[in-house]
Design an enzyme around this catalytic site. Structure first.
Site, PDB file in Angstrom:
ATOM      1  N   PRO A  89       0.822  -1.223   0.000  1.00  0.00           N
ATOM      2  CA  PRO A  89       0.000   0.000   0.000  1.00  0.00           C
ATOM      3  C   PRO A  89       0.853   1.269   0.000  1.00  0.00           C
ATOM      4  O   PRO A  89       0.328   2.358  -0.241  1.00  0.00           O
ATOM      5  CB  PRO A  89      -0.840  -0.110   1.280  1.00  0.00           C
ATOM      6  CG  PRO A  89      -0.391  -1.313   2.010  1.00  0.00           C
ATOM      7  CD  PRO A  89       0.570  -2.080   1.162  1.00  0.00           C
ATOM      8  N   GLU A 116       2.450  -7.619   8.258  1.00  0.00           N
ATOM      9  CA  GLU A 116       2.398  -6.153   8.351  1.00  0.00           C
ATOM     10  C   GLU A 116       3.280  -5.458   7.322  1.00  0.00           C
ATOM     11  O   GLU A 116       3.165  -4.265   7.103  1.00  0.00           O
ATOM     12  CB  GLU A 116       2.795  -5.697   9.754  1.00  0.00           C
ATOM     13  CG  GLU A 116       1.895  -6.227  10.847  1.00  0.00           C
ATOM     14  CD  GLU A 116       0.421  -5.933  10.605  1.00  0.00           C
ATOM     15  OE1 GLU A 116       0.074  -4.745  10.487  1.00  0.00           O
ATOM     16  OE2 GLU A 116      -0.366  -6.891  10.511  1.00  0.00           O
ATOM     17  N   ARG A 154      -4.365  -8.412 -20.586  1.00  0.00           N
ATOM     18  CA  ARG A 154      -5.396  -8.170 -21.600  1.00  0.00           C
ATOM     19  C   ARG A 154      -4.970  -7.139 -22.638  1.00  0.00           C
ATOM     20  O   ARG A 154      -5.563  -7.069 -23.707  1.00  0.00           O
ATOM     21  CB  ARG A 154      -6.738  -7.795 -20.954  1.00  0.00           C
ATOM     22  CG  ARG A 154      -6.739  -6.489 -20.217  1.00  0.00           C
ATOM     23  CD  ARG A 154      -8.078  -6.257 -19.536  1.00  0.00           C
ATOM     24  NE  ARG A 154      -9.160  -5.939 -20.472  1.00  0.00           N
ATOM     25  CZ  ARG A 154      -9.304  -4.769 -21.111  1.00  0.00           C
ATOM     26  NH1 ARG A 154      -8.424  -3.804 -20.926  1.00  0.00           N
ATOM     27  NH2 ARG A 154     -10.305  -4.577 -21.923  1.00  0.00           N
ATOM     28  N   ASP A 169     -11.303   1.482 -24.331  1.00  0.00           N
ATOM     29  CA  ASP A 169     -11.638   1.211 -22.929  1.00  0.00           C
ATOM     30  C   ASP A 169     -11.741   2.506 -22.139  1.00  0.00           C
ATOM     31  O   ASP A 169     -11.048   3.472 -22.427  1.00  0.00           O
ATOM     32  CB  ASP A 169     -10.524   0.394 -22.242  1.00  0.00           C
ATOM     33  CG  ASP A 169     -10.516  -1.041 -22.668  1.00  0.00           C
ATOM     34  OD1 ASP A 169     -11.504  -1.488 -23.270  1.00  0.00           O
ATOM     35  OD2 ASP A 169      -9.501  -1.715 -22.390  1.00  0.00           O
TER      36      ASP A 169
END
Ligand code: 6GU
Length: 230
Positions: A89, A116, A154, A169
């Site tokens: 993150p 963690e 993709r 897209d």
């Protein structure tokens, strides 16, 4: 393209990788995805891969030893130099532009951790770049790795039936996608817009551009601000 994933939970990848587009991309040889279990590189009899943080605090931290040993093993599985990506993150936020950038590489090496976090020497020692998929905390990097792999694969040439299809897209154009309709012409009293039945391709293209812009203004005005483009 070759994609390596270092993880403590290779089984988590089985279902997403064995369906639909990711399945076909592997079967046709466009991408080779190889999972390696970090726990196989634990050196003690308990197969320990995490330990308490120095300085105290909650949770457990991924130990550098097993990750380095796993990485050095994986690196040698192919002569191709890989771009090394740590899922965390704390990373740069993933988006469509990053997907296209990663799609231009010959080899990606993802490191997914639980607990963690990673011992800081993993990031430093492996020269890894850090990627996050958004501002929330997942219980591990595996789901993030799968999302990134899906978005990247993709885009590879030959994966989607019509090679042009990713270019319209949402996000590729900087806008959300225009509204789509298929049969029937009337469904529960809701009619397909007349313009789409008109056969006038110029007018249809103009209508779609306008719709895409209006929807973006209404639902994702942040995409229209220059300072949001990375
Ligand atoms: Cl890449 N990992 C974890 N554990 N949580 C996240 C993430 C990654 N991206 C957003 N949240």
């Amino acid at each position: 393209m070759r994609i390596d994933v270092l993880t403590l939970f290779p089984e988590m990848f089985e279902s997403p990788l064995s369906h639909s587009i990711l399945k076909r991309a592997q079967e046709t040889g466009i991408v080779d995805i190889v999972l390696t279990n970090i726990r196989d590189f634990a050196t003690d009899s308990y197969k320990k891969v995490d330990d308490k943080p120095y300085g105290g605090g909650p949770g457990m931290v991924m130990m550098p030893g097993p990750v380095f040993d796993c990485f050095e093993y994986v690196e040698k599985l192919s002569p191709e130099e890989g771009r090394v990506i740590l899922l965390t993150p704390q990373g740069q936020k993933f988006n469509q532009a990053k997907a296209a950038e990663l799609g231009a590489e010959n080899r990606l090496i993802f490191i997914a951790g639980k607990y963690e976090g990673f011992d800081e020497r993993i990031r430093i020692g492996l020269g890894a770049e850090q990627i996050s998929i958004g501002d929330y905390v997942l219980s591990g990097g595996e789901l993030a790795a799968m999302i990134i792999i899906d978005a990247v694969v993709r885009l590879l040439a030959g994966v989607l039936g019509d090679e042009d299809s990713p270019k319209d897209d949402s996000f590729s154009t900087g806008l959300l996608e225009y509204p789509q309709y298929t049969r029937p012409e009337v469904f529960r009293g809701m009619k397909v817009p007349d313009i789409l039945l008109s056969g006038d391709h110029g007018k249809i293209a103009e209508w779609r551009r306008r719709q895409a812009l209006e929807r973006t203004k209404k639902w994702r005005p942040d995409l229209l601000k220059d300072n949001n483009k990375e």
